[in-house]
Design a protein around this motif. Structure first.
Motif, mmCIF file in Angstrom:
data_model
loop_
_atom_site.group_PDB
_atom_site.id
_atom_site.type_symbol
_atom_site.label_atom_id
_atom_site.label_comp_id
_atom_site.label_asym_id
_atom_site.label_seq_id
_atom_site.Cartn_x
_atom_site.Cartn_y
_atom_site.Cartn_z
ATOM 1 N N GLN A 478 5.828 5.166 -1.468
ATOM 2 C CA GLN A 478 6.441 3.964 -0.918
ATOM 3 C C GLN A 478 6.932 4.161 0.510
ATOM 4 O O GLN A 478 6.958 3.217 1.295
ATOM 5 C CB GLN A 478 7.616 3.523 -1.802
ATOM 6 C CG GLN A 478 7.237 3.201 -3.228
ATOM 7 C CD GLN A 478 8.448 2.895 -4.093
ATOM 8 O OE1 GLN A 478 9.534 2.610 -3.587
ATOM 9 N NE2 GLN A 478 8.275 2.958 -5.408
ATOM 10 N N LEU A 498 -2.849 2.959 -0.048
ATOM 11 C CA LEU A 498 -1.510 3.092 -0.636
ATOM 12 C C LEU A 498 -0.910 1.700 -0.824
ATOM 13 O O LEU A 498 -0.186 1.178 0.032
ATOM 14 C CB LEU A 498 -0.624 3.958 0.265
ATOM 15 C CG LEU A 498 -1.128 5.396 0.480
ATOM 16 C CD1 LEU A 498 -0.250 6.131 1.492
ATOM 17 C CD2 LEU A 498 -1.154 6.147 -0.844
ATOM 18 N N LEU A 501 2.926 1.254 -0.473
ATOM 19 C CA LEU A 501 3.571 1.697 0.765
ATOM 20 C C LEU A 501 4.358 0.563 1.408
ATOM 21 O O LEU A 501 3.802 -0.502 1.702
ATOM 22 C CB LEU A 501 2.522 2.233 1.734
ATOM 23 C CG LEU A 501 3.034 3.036 2.919
ATOM 24 C CD1 LEU A 501 3.745 4.298 2.451
ATOM 25 C CD2 LEU A 501 1.881 3.412 3.846
ATOM 26 N N LEU A 504 6.066 2.857 6.829
ATOM 27 C CA LEU A 504 5.167 3.841 7.437
ATOM 28 C C LEU A 504 5.592 4.042 8.882
ATOM 29 O O LEU A 504 5.430 3.139 9.712
ATOM 30 C CB LEU A 504 3.715 3.371 7.361
ATOM 31 C CG LEU A 504 2.688 4.268 8.062
ATOM 32 C CD1 LEU A 504 2.658 5.650 7.420
ATOM 33 C CD2 LEU A 504 1.303 3.636 8.037
#
Length: 634
Positions: A478, A498, A501, A504
């Motif tokens: 995550q 992902l 996610l 980032l």
């Protein structure tokens, strides 16, 4: 007289049967045994039993030093190993190739013979990930506290013993003993098994007043080498009396505990003024304890059943009622062992022997163990992956990362977050928080083996290299924060896989190329991505526009084409140069061979041209002269 002879015969038969029982109960070879003299460069033997101690091995760090032994019961060894906090908060010994059996594990502690170091360190000790001992202030002044002992099962052919700093001095270890005992030793009931660790809290031999090890008491090796603290009274305020005998005690040295006979040849008895006996000790509250009480009727005045009967109360509750040693053991001078598990909610464990018939209570020995549920360990593959991360990122020594990452739960690894997985029955790693730790390595591809990770924060370091493609396989990730490092290369397309996610952060690196389309649109869906401060990145709002974009395959193809062209050109030039050299060499050889003929022919031609140029009329006239010689056609 006849009665006395029969009694002596019966005692002899009991002694013979006891000896026969020992031989029958233990036909096996010698138990597995390892003794380590910590800090020693050589194997050592110690008196009076010529015990072998192996030179130091299996440690993860630390320093060796000369030792100061605070107690006479400590083995007469001269060195120790201590672990400064700068070497990390957790340091361990790993002993491999240990058979999967039941063991007595004992550690002796000592003080570093250096006035500049803390004279009495305070630290915790764990075995196989289970915390079983804490050295508290004042431990070096009490014999019983200069060592820690636990009974454990080894299940994966290796044994880990770890020392956890509490910030008060350097943990210092004099010796380690791993002694195999019977698989059923101290079997205390249904709750006992391979998931149980028994910590020795107290072991007394009553009446003798002399501390001793099993080795000193003519015990056998399958019983381990227990230390018995000798006492002549159970309480400083009581009128207890010690008694002893030299008679042979039956039913000793029997499996599975193999108690030595000597502990039953002395005892403490009450007095007429104070017939009951009382023992009290400090314990950790809200824990389970296993109490083992040892008896043998050795007093001369007690010869038959019903002459001494008493109850045993533990913390006020009747644990055993109407104890008649002769009746229960079957004879005088015969060992009797009783065991009881109790829950202690307070800080004190009290044992009272209260007479019911007769005048005085009696006891030969007392053992008390704390029952500890063995910790479930971290999944092996995740521990291995973390060790790879440790090496690849060049983790500073001060972080430690020795032992098990998640257990004991009181001492998890710094920067590691754990969660217990009920389905697997093990701990797993769900978070890495190593931001601003001075890391200078590269992120290994094996980080993807930490498949339970939900958060990775490696920001604020000096990590180099590419972002591993394998990060995209950690499906539950995550948060991924790799900001402010020295990462280069492109952002892997795999990160777009992902789905969970949410955060980032790749800002503050040396990344280049187009941001994958699968990531470029993600911020529209409540995710927070940061790609700034990467001069070479392009393709999304906030970054500069990208030029003609080539796929990775196209770039590889172009590079290959250029390489082939350069190779072809090099081959062509080499062939041309070789041909040119061959031609020149041939010309030189030809010139060397034909030099005389060529010279004469050239001179003849030149003469003929000169004749034609200067005397054309003479040639014409002579051609009509019949007497002149004729030139034959060539």
């Amino acid at each position: 007289m006849r009665r006395r002879s029969l009694g002596l015969l019966r005692l002899w038969l009991l002694a013979f049967s006891a000896a026969s029982a020992v031989l029958a109960a233990d036909p096996r070879k010698e138990p597995f045994t390892i003794r380590i003299s910590c800090g020693s460069f050589d194997d050592v033997r110690t008196a009076p039993t010529n015990t072998l101690w192996y030179r130091d091995f299996g440690y993860t760090g630390g320093r060796f030093a000369n030792a100061t032994r605070p107690s006479f019961i400590i083995p007469p060894l001269k060195t120790l190993r201590h672990f400064p906090l700068s070497d990390g908060p957790e340091n361990c010994y790993y002993i491999n190739n240990v058979p999967n059996e039941h063991y007595q594990v004992r550690l002796f502690f000592a003080l570093v013979a250096d006035p500049n170091l803390d004279s009495e360190p305070i630290f915790d000790v764990s075995v196989e990930g289970t915390l079983f001992s804490s050295l508290l202030l004042g431990w070096s002044s009490e014999d019983e506290k200069t060592f820690a002992e636990a009974l454990v099962f080894v299940q994966d052919s290796s044994l880990s013993i770890c020392f956890h700093s509490t910030g008060h001095g350097d943990p210092s270890i004099l010796s380690i003993e791993v002694l195999q005992i019977d698989d059923s030793a101290y079997k205390l009931g249904p709750s006992w098994g391979k998931g149980t660790v028994l910590r020795t809290a107290k072991r007394l031999t009553c009446g003798s007043g002399k501390p001793a090890f099993d080795e000193d008491l003519n015990g056998i090796h399958w019983g381990g080498d227990r230390f018995w603290l000798g006492v002549k009274t159970l309480s400083s305020s009581s009128d207890d009396q010690p008694i002893s005998t030299e008679n042979v005690i039956a039913e000793t040295l029997l499996a599975p505990n193999f108690y030595p006979q000597s502990i039953y040849q002395s005892a403490i008895v009450g007095t007429d003024r104070q017939p009951s006996l009382s023992f009290e000790m400090d314990v950790t509250p809200n824990r389970n304890y296993s109490v083992w009480l040892h008896f043998a009727e050795i007093e001369n005045g007690i010869t038959a059943e019903e002459e001494r009967v008493f109850d045993v109360l533990i913390n006020g509750d009747t644990a055993f009622k109407d104890i008649d040693i002769i009746r229960m053991a079957g004879e005088r001078f015969t060992a009797l062992v009783l065991n009881k598990t109790v829950v202690v909610t307070g800080t004190t464990l009290t044992i009272v022997l209260q007479p019911v018939k007769g005048t005085r209570a009696i006891i030969s020995a007392i053992e008390v163990f704390e029952i500890i549920l063995a910790e479930k360990k971290t999944l092996t593959q995740e521990v291995s992956a973390l060790q790879t991360v440790k090496g690849s990122l060049a983790l500073p020594l001060r972080l430690g990362w020795n032992g098990d990452p998640c257990v004991p739960q009181q001492h998890p690894w710094s920067g590691v977050e754990c969660q217990f997985d009920d389905t697997k029955g093990h701990w797993v790693i769900d978070g890495l928080g190593l931001d601003n730790q001075g890391l200078r390595g590269v992120i290994p591809g094996d980080i993807s083996k930490l498949q339970h990770l939900q958060s990775i924060n490696l920001s604020g370091n000096s990590i180099k290299g590419n972002i591993p493609l394998t990060l995209g396989t950690i499906s539950g990730l995550q948060v991924l924060d790799l900001s402010y490092n020295e990462l280069n290369g492109s952002i892997p397309d795999s990160l777009g896989q992902l789905a969970s996610l949410q955060i980032l952060n790749l800002n503050g690196n040396d990344l280049s190329g187009r941001v994958p389309a699968s990531l470029g649109g993600r911020p529209l869906h409540r995710a927070r991505f940061n790609f700034t401060d990467n001069a070479g990145l392009c393709g999304i709002p906030g970054l500069h526009e990208c030029g003609p974009h080539l796929s990775v395959a196209a770039k590889i193809g172009m590079s290959f084409g250029v390489l082939v062209a350069i190779l072809f050109l090099v081959v062509f030039v080499a062939c041309w140069w070789k041909r040119r050299q061959n031609i020149r060499r041939a010309q030189k050889l030809a010139a060397a061979r034909e030099a005389p003929y060529a010279k004469s022919r050239t001179q003849f031609t030149r003469d003929m041209q000169m004749v034609k140029h200067h005397r054309p009329h003479e040639i014409s006239r002579s051609s009509n002269d019949e007497s002149a010689p004729h030139l034959l056609p060539s």
